[in-house]
Scaffold this active site. Sequence first.
Site, short mmCIF file in Angstrom:
data_model
loop_
_atom_site.label_atom_id
_atom_site.label_comp_id
_atom_site.label_asym_id
_atom_site.label_seq_id
_atom_site.Cartn_x
_atom_site.Cartn_y
_atom_site.Cartn_z
N ASP A 283 10.36 -1.44 -5.45
CA ASP A 283 9.08 -1.85 -4.90
C ASP A 283 8.02 -0.93 -5.51
O ASP A 283 8.31 0.09 -6.13
CB ASP A 283 9.11 -1.76 -3.36
CG ASP A 283 8.01 -2.59 -2.74
OD1 ASP A 283 8.11 -2.90 -1.55
OD2 ASP A 283 7.05 -2.95 -3.46
C1 GLC Z 1 4.14 -4.33 -2.28
C2 GLC Z 1 5.18 -4.92 -1.35
C3 GLC Z 1 6.14 -5.87 -2.03
C4 GLC Z 1 5.45 -6.58 -3.17
C5 GLC Z 1 5.12 -5.53 -4.22
C6 GLC Z 1 4.37 -6.12 -5.42
O1 GLC Z 1 3.91 -2.99 -1.94
O2 GLC Z 1 5.96 -4.00 -0.59
O3 GLC Z 1 6.61 -6.79 -1.02
O4 GLC Z 1 6.31 -7.56 -3.72
O5 GLC Z 1 4.35 -4.45 -3.68
O6 GLC Z 1 3.11 -6.59 -4.99
#
Ligand code: GLC
Length: 734
Positions: A283
Amino acid sequence: MPDMKIEMERIRREPLPRRTAADIQERVSGLMARMTLPEKIGQMFQTTHWSGIVTGPEYDTHQTLEKVRKGKIGSFQGLTDNQVIYQLQKIAVEETRLGIPLLFCLDIIHGCRTTFPTNLAMSCSWNPELVRKSISVVAAESAHSGVNLTFSPMLDLVRDPRWGRVMESNGEDACLSSAFAEAYVRGYQQDNLSGYDTVACCAKHYVGYGAVEAGREYNAVDLSERVLRNHYLPPFAAAIKAGVKMVMTSFNTLFDIPVTANEPVLRGMLRGDLKFRGVTVSDYSSSAEIKCHKIATDDETVAVKCLKAGLDVEMMSNSYINHLEAAVAKGRIPATLIEEACARILTLKYELGLFDNPYKNIYADPEQNFQNSKYRVQAFETACESAVLLKNDAVLPLGTDRKIALIGPFSDSKDVIGAWGGKADWNATVTLKEAFEDAGLPFIHERGSNVYDGLDATAATRAAAAADIVVLAVGEPGNLSGEAASRTCLDLPGVQNELFTAVLAAKKPVVVVIFSGRPLTIGDWIEKTQATLWAWQLGTESGHALCALLTGARNPSGKLTMTFPRSVGQIPLYYNFLPTGRPYMPENPTEMFRTHYVDLPNEPLFPFGFGRGYSPFVYGAMKTDKEILKPGDAVTVSVDVFNAGTYDGAETVQLYIEAECFSVARPVNELKKFAKRKIKAGHSETFTFSLDSDDFAFWNADMVFISEPGRYQIKVGPSSAELQMTVIVLSLTT
Ligand code: GLC
């Protein structure tokens, strides 16, 4: 800059070859043999294009174009402009040494341009097939707007509505979430990833993120292995079985190690137990954040720990691209782990057809693909099945014979999209007032207040008094749920309680329509009004769906997939709790030496699986074809359900088991099967379920997943709290 639009309009889109795994593996091996170690590491870096516009070097603040040119970037996330995507892909394909295409990822989780209800709302449909069809629409719109892979489905099991991201989930139950996990993956990927209407998808957030302590965003998670395996892992197992192509690691720790750097959880459980063979991605900067978790002090160690744990792609932080080559040179990490990760990434790109047509999802004018009336019909039907009727004291459906006062800050609000709204067209969203007008309902409209201010109590009372019935539209603004939106108080925010008091002063029947991303503590509102329709955030067709439900053009069929607490003090509160040594006696809720509170009953405001419609459904006696179940055999459970009303409707029959005595304490109820079927007014339907011995398996005292011999109560009913008492005891034998 050349006029890319003209070039984009010339992109050809012949059907792409559907390559076999063997063919892809051969091509990947051949390509890898030509790649340098830095080029392989480049595939493992995912970033965004900060300028977000078609630019030359002069605006390229992070030298992104040059990094692509040097093969230092393998994929992007967060880009929504097709021209930017085209510019980057053109550089990758035409100006790099090997012409390896980029992969473009985006968070499209419940709608691209046509927005569907939030995921928690859609789970209340209890209709995986409906959701699969809806997600296939989301996939088609995404695939026509530059997206190759979407960061969805979110499969976090949730038991704490203080956490804002419950709105992205499929609720509190593993069985139901697993059914939806499969539906999402099949909806996005279908059976042809190299097609022009599908996208690859990513199961997230692996794993346990929904259990952040105190519901506080990004907090630590402390789960036993048994709870993890019984409740939090099954939806990911279902997604993997359905063929999900990517898994995203979560921000949280598990067993005190951040999941992104947790080898037992990644290489052990995900790759070993769940047999995941796709790509893992961190993430957003969760890899670099292991320094904040204090298990690394420098970025090279971050790179070593995360790669060793099993992380293939690093999103938005630079430890891989900046330090992996040196770590290999120092012997801190074998190059083979880089080879394996790179091979998985290239395989995904081949499966998507990006080597055959790198521009396949890039359209000069994606708008032309969005305005599809069939998509809005699908959004409407899904919204109708996602709302939940929680109370109706014979005041709904609304007739045309009664004058309506439509009041409240959400009476004419387009804030019904919810978090992660993709490329939603807010202007195209239908409000409740617009739908009432479209339906020609006899109503007066008085906003009465904004959410946080502008209260005009006198006007609200006057409008209510001038009508026969009030529809009071209130709720939680969309920005109060989603990521980084944990709340300690789950009441309706702002001046809405004061508005409520003003409306009640008119002493007219009140139908409350509540918009929210999560369960709220609104017991007072329920008790003092005659009907409550939970409207969640239903997306583009919100107003039309709610109007159809309120007037009876559609019969409500939604059921809660998350328990509604009476008070934040009860949280975490979920239906499948353990019995304890001093079980609560509902008939004597204040008995002193039993698990209870001195100031509230244990019961929730509304239980898991609860929802009403306009047709009373009467359950006949449940039957089974045997009372002894041998290993490898199956028991058939059936029940007749009669629609005793005057409205055709749909009922979701839920089948639960209750374990009587096993090697570990087991939940007081466990959902094992469910089915939703239409039942015409005055007709009956027979619901039949088959349970085999595997359905009774659990992680036992020896941490073995097994169906121990023993006795179970089998129960069916309309919710977890309304189960037939004529239960059948089933004995599993060895
Ligand atoms: C965010 C979220 C995740 C998302 C990623 C890309 O912090 O936790 O669910 O897919 O970043 O945007």
